[in-house]
Design a protein around this motif. Structure first.
Motif, mmCIF file in Angstrom:
data_model
loop_
_atom_site.group_PDB
_atom_site.id
_atom_site.type_symbol
_atom_site.label_atom_id
_atom_site.label_comp_id
_atom_site.label_asym_id
_atom_site.label_seq_id
_atom_site.Cartn_x
_atom_site.Cartn_y
_atom_site.Cartn_z
ATOM 1 N N ILE A 128 55.680 38.656 34.547
ATOM 2 C CA ILE A 128 57.058 38.600 33.902
ATOM 3 C C ILE A 128 57.800 39.895 34.567
ATOM 4 O O ILE A 128 57.032 40.822 33.992
ATOM 5 C CB ILE A 128 57.197 38.423 32.522
ATOM 6 C CG1 ILE A 128 56.449 36.937 32.223
ATOM 7 C CG2 ILE A 128 58.553 38.297 32.118
ATOM 8 C CD1 ILE A 128 56.405 36.510 30.803
ATOM 9 N N ALA A 148 63.297 37.279 42.189
ATOM 10 C CA ALA A 148 62.183 36.513 41.978
ATOM 11 C C ALA A 148 61.408 36.059 43.073
ATOM 12 O O ALA A 148 60.138 36.215 43.004
ATOM 13 C CB ALA A 148 62.497 35.135 41.418
ATOM 14 N N HIS A 195 55.072 30.879 39.362
ATOM 15 C CA HIS A 195 54.302 31.717 38.480
ATOM 16 C C HIS A 195 54.864 32.973 38.480
ATOM 17 O O HIS A 195 54.049 33.716 37.896
ATOM 18 C CB HIS A 195 52.856 31.547 38.999
ATOM 19 C CG HIS A 195 52.340 30.191 38.549
ATOM 20 N ND1 HIS A 195 52.528 29.026 39.585
ATOM 21 C CD2 HIS A 195 51.797 29.694 37.645
ATOM 22 C CE1 HIS A 195 51.971 28.180 39.027
ATOM 23 N NE2 HIS A 195 51.434 28.452 37.811
ATOM 24 N N TRP A 200 58.162 35.078 36.952
ATOM 25 C CA TRP A 200 59.486 34.981 36.588
ATOM 26 C C TRP A 200 60.119 36.341 36.231
ATOM 27 O O TRP A 200 59.526 37.435 36.004
ATOM 28 C CB TRP A 200 59.062 34.345 34.871
ATOM 29 C CG TRP A 200 58.373 33.183 34.932
ATOM 30 C CD1 TRP A 200 58.788 32.101 35.241
ATOM 31 C CD2 TRP A 200 57.054 33.140 34.740
ATOM 32 N NE1 TRP A 200 57.920 30.904 35.229
ATOM 33 C CE2 TRP A 200 56.729 31.634 34.756
ATOM 34 C CE3 TRP A 200 56.081 33.747 34.096
ATOM 35 C CZ2 TRP A 200 55.428 31.074 34.557
ATOM 36 C CZ3 TRP A 200 54.807 33.007 34.151
ATOM 37 C CH2 TRP A 200 54.539 31.904 34.219
ATOM 38 N N ARG A 236 63.732 38.133 34.859
ATOM 39 C CA ARG A 236 65.052 38.121 34.052
ATOM 40 C C ARG A 236 66.022 39.351 34.411
ATOM 41 O O ARG A 236 65.243 40.687 34.596
ATOM 42 C CB ARG A 236 64.553 38.149 32.535
ATOM 43 C CG ARG A 236 63.749 37.167 31.927
ATOM 44 C CD ARG A 236 63.471 37.160 30.346
ATOM 45 N NE ARG A 236 62.447 38.287 30.065
ATOM 46 C CZ ARG A 236 61.685 38.260 29.358
ATOM 47 N NH1 ARG A 236 61.764 37.234 28.431
ATOM 48 N NH2 ARG A 236 60.707 39.241 29.267
#
Length: 123
Positions: free
Chosen positions: A3, A26, A39, A41, A43
């Motif tokens: 992430i 991404a 798989h 991620w 933000r």
């Protein structure tokens, strides 16, 4: 499972990043981190220039930083970590049109045993 939280300083009042920029980040992160599709991620958050400062200096628009925090289940170490940092820095810089010297990468503590998805703890 990686992430990434990516926060970049932009001119106050600028529009948030386009979906295409977020997708590009991404995709680039997934390639760098060797993640299967779906798989990695990402933000993305924009921070207005008025909400960022550096001591004893004024930051020129072309020098505004990008902060990247990476959460891995199990983070790489040593030379593997150094190679990942370099590749990730270059990829993020390219996606956002920033100089790599203004991209700062931080690794969160490993997520294994702390991060859950849909009620399942990552081990």
């Amino acid at each position: 499972m990686p992430i990434l939280d990516i926060e970049f300083v932009q001119t106050d009042g600028d529009a948030p990043p386009a979906a295409s920029v977020t997708q590009a980040l991404a995709d680039a992160a997934g390639r760098v981190l060797g993640s299967a599709p779906g798989h990695a991620w990402v933000r993305v958050r924009a921070l207005g220039a008025s909400q960022y400062g550096e001591n004893e200096t004024t930051v020129a628009p072309g020098e505004r930083p990008v902060f990247v925090t990476v959460l891995h289940a199990h983070a790489p170490h040593g030379e593997a970590l150094a190679a990942e940092v370099l590749a990730l820095t270059q990829a993020v810089a390219a996606c956002l049109g920033r100089a790599p010297g203004h991209v700062h990468v931080q690794y969160a503590p490993p997520g294994a045993g702390r991060q859950a998805f849909g009620g399942s703890l990552v081990t």
